[in-house]
Design a protein around this motif. Structure first.
Motif: not given
Length: 197
Positions: A48-75
């Motif tokens: 893996r590039p990095k093992a990340v403990d998902l118990k401490t992760l907010d999955p919304c933090s994985l979507i950057t403002p730039a990714a939101k725009t490029s992926l066409g996400l509204g919400v």
């Protein structure tokens, strides 16, 4: 709130799987770019590039403002976690601006790849790489829609990041293959940020 019928969950429920063993951190460099290894997939080490403990992760933090725009996400907003994904699981809901598809990112903290292969069936899983992480794709039925595409990312021993794309409700042009295209792009964007956590 849409609750998908996920084979991973159904099989666990039907088999009465109540024993849950907590994951253990992977050995290796947890802060640099050097891939880390673990044993989530059984006897073979996991690269893996990095093992990340998902118990401490907010999955919304994985979507950057730039990714939101490029992926066409509204919400992009937190959702109610599904209890069958383990105590401490989290959920992020995504809606596309064109309303043809929706997506979710879940943290599954009560079982890894071995459990996924047993409950979903290895034959139904297509292995792939997502942002350097080992991952598995499967297509499922989703009531009221054309279907769903699920990508399970092996982020940590005994933990998976699940990215689900669902074909639009009532939109005849939305397809499962279209849901998979969206899910793959979302998973790549999320996986790239995951490796920096």
């Amino acid at each position: 709130m849409l609750r998908l019928a996920v084979p991973f969950v159904l099989a666990a429920v039907l088999t009465g799987c109540s024993s849950k063993e907590p994951g253990t951190p992977s050995a290796g460099n947890q802060t640099g770019g050097t891939p880390t290894t673990g044993t989530s997939a059984g006897t073979a080490p996991v690269n893996r590039p990095k093992a990340v403990d998902l118990k401490t992760l907010d999955p919304c933090s994985l979507i950057t403002p730039a990714a939101k725009t490029s992926l066409g996400l509204g919400v992009v907003e937190p959702g109610n976690p599904l209890p069958e994904y383990g105590d401490g699981s989290k959920r992020c809901n995504e809606t596309y601006a064109d309303h043809k598809y929706i997506a979710n990112i879940h943290t599954l903290v009560n079982g890894g790849v071995d459990r996924l292969k047993k409950t979903t069936g290895e034959a139904k899983l297509t292995p792939l790489q997502v942002a350097g992480y080992p991952a598995y794709l499967t297509k499922t039925e989703s009531p009221g829609s054309a279907g769903a595409c699920e990508i399970y990312i092996d982020a940590h021993d005994e933990q998976l990041l699940l990215v689900t794309g669902v074909a639009g409700f009532g939109d005849k042009s939305a397809t499962v293959d279209g849901a998979c295209e969206r899910a793959k792009a979302l998973a790549e964007a999320a996986g790239a940020v995951l490796a920096t956590k």
